[in-house]
Design a protein around this motif. Structure first.
Motif, mmCIF file in Angstrom:
data_model
loop_
_atom_site.group_PDB
_atom_site.id
_atom_site.type_symbol
_atom_site.label_atom_id
_atom_site.label_comp_id
_atom_site.label_asym_id
_atom_site.label_seq_id
_atom_site.Cartn_x
_atom_site.Cartn_y
_atom_site.Cartn_z
ATOM 1 N N MET B 1 3.359 81.120 49.175
ATOM 2 C CA MET B 1 3.744 81.925 48.000
ATOM 3 C C MET B 1 2.747 83.077 47.809
ATOM 4 S SD MET B 1 5.833 82.079 45.241
ATOM 5 C CE MET B 1 6.326 80.681 44.261
ATOM 6 N N TYR B 7 1.601 98.666 40.725
ATOM 7 C CA TYR B 7 1.229 99.603 39.663
ATOM 8 C C TYR B 7 2.018 100.887 39.858
ATOM 9 C CZ TYR B 7 -2.725 96.460 39.013
ATOM 10 O OH TYR B 7 -3.500 95.347 38.790
ATOM 11 N N PHE B 42 3.216 98.082 35.216
ATOM 12 C CA PHE B 42 2.965 97.260 36.395
ATOM 13 C C PHE B 42 3.939 96.103 36.417
ATOM 14 C CE2 PHE B 42 0.672 93.760 34.406
ATOM 15 C CZ PHE B 42 0.097 94.335 33.281
ATOM 16 N N ILE B 43 4.293 95.718 37.621
ATOM 17 C CA ILE B 43 5.291 94.675 37.805
ATOM 18 C C ILE B 43 4.632 93.552 38.594
ATOM 19 C CG2 ILE B 43 7.567 94.161 38.787
ATOM 20 C CD1 ILE B 43 7.247 97.658 38.581
ATOM 21 N N GLU B 44 4.581 92.376 37.995
ATOM 22 C CA GLU B 44 4.050 91.212 38.698
ATOM 23 C C GLU B 44 5.220 90.496 39.367
ATOM 24 O OE1 GLU B 44 0.505 89.362 36.161
ATOM 25 O OE2 GLU B 44 2.263 89.809 34.920
ATOM 26 N N VAL B 45 5.089 90.252 40.652
ATOM 27 C CA VAL B 45 6.163 89.601 41.405
ATOM 28 C C VAL B 45 5.598 88.394 42.140
ATOM 29 C CG1 VAL B 45 7.886 89.889 43.237
ATOM 30 C CG2 VAL B 45 7.340 91.823 41.765
ATOM 31 N N TRP B 46 6.196 87.239 41.936
ATOM 32 C CA TRP B 46 5.868 86.051 42.721
ATOM 33 C C TRP B 46 6.956 85.900 43.766
ATOM 34 C CZ3 TRP B 46 4.707 86.789 37.715
ATOM 35 C CH2 TRP B 46 3.443 86.395 37.251
ATOM 36 N N LEU B 47 6.573 85.817 45.016
ATOM 37 C CA LEU B 47 7.621 85.708 46.040
ATOM 38 C C LEU B 47 7.211 84.846 47.218
ATOM 39 C CD1 LEU B 47 8.131 88.977 48.127
ATOM 40 C CD2 LEU B 47 6.038 88.468 46.929
ATOM 41 N N LYS B 48 8.235 84.236 47.813
ATOM 42 C CA LYS B 48 8.034 83.474 49.050
ATOM 43 C C LYS B 48 8.283 84.420 50.213
ATOM 44 C CE LYS B 48 9.815 79.257 47.021
ATOM 45 N NZ LYS B 48 10.627 79.925 45.956
ATOM 46 N N GLU B 58 8.316 93.967 52.351
ATOM 47 C CA GLU B 58 9.391 93.735 51.380
ATOM 48 C C GLU B 58 9.077 94.385 50.033
ATOM 49 O OE1 GLU B 58 11.401 89.467 52.687
ATOM 50 O OE2 GLU B 58 9.657 89.457 51.371
ATOM 51 N N MET B 62 11.179 97.136 48.044
ATOM 52 C CA MET B 62 11.661 96.929 46.663
ATOM 53 C C MET B 62 11.222 98.082 45.762
ATOM 54 S SD MET B 62 10.529 93.035 45.836
ATOM 55 C CE MET B 62 10.662 91.791 47.116
ATOM 56 N N LEU B 66 13.946 100.151 43.930
ATOM 57 C CA LEU B 66 14.265 99.709 42.572
ATOM 58 C C LEU B 66 13.128 99.858 41.572
ATOM 59 C CD1 LEU B 66 16.640 98.025 41.070
ATOM 60 C CD2 LEU B 66 15.020 96.142 41.251
ATOM 61 N N LEU B 67 11.903 99.535 42.004
ATOM 62 C CA LEU B 67 10.845 99.399 41.001
ATOM 63 C C LEU B 67 10.233 100.729 40.592
ATOM 64 C CD1 LEU B 67 9.140 96.233 42.520
ATOM 65 C CD2 LEU B 67 10.903 96.338 40.764
#
Lengths: 83, 83
Positions: B1, B7, B42-48, B58, B62, B66-67
């Motif tokens: 993970m 940012y 800022f965007i926090e993303v948790w990803l597998k 990735e 993104m 999109l972001l």
């Protein structure tokens, strides 16, 4: 002159509908590995102040009064001296 | 993970009306030392993801799609492995 960055996040446990919407959009775009998304903001402030301690106190004051909503948001102030 | 923080800031030279509004409000509240205010998110993303390189690719993808809005915004990806 000082430069500060104030990072504002929703408190843990507070729902983040904007983050949820972004997560769903990412799934639609086939980024299925995305587990969670939370969105925060940061405010960069350039300010004149007599010293660092005063600057920090003013910035915490501004954050409590205007930049963050202390009921649902946390904030963190990063402060540096600039020329 | 993995956990990433993306940012997003307006490119230099792009007007920031929200930052201008905050600056004016701070002046009204008597913080006259405030010289400039710029607002970012800022965007926090948790990803597998299978590995760090794939995760980074990735996330940049993104962000472009999109972001962030690459026409007027810059972004920076901070990536760490979490358990």
């Amino acid at each position: 002159m000082f430069k500060a960055i104030i990072y504002v996040t929703l408190k843990e446990g507070v729902l983040d509908p904007q983050g949820e919407a972004v997560k769903k959009s990412l799934h639609v775009l086939n980024y299925e590995g995305v587990d969670e998304v939370r969105i925060g903001k940061f405010i960069e402030v350039w300010l004149k102040s007599q010293d660092e301690e005063t600057a920090r106190r003013e910035l915490e004051d501004m954050s409590d009064k205007l930049l963050a909503n202390p009921v649902i948001e946390d904030y963190r102030v990063e402060l540096m001296e600039v020329v």
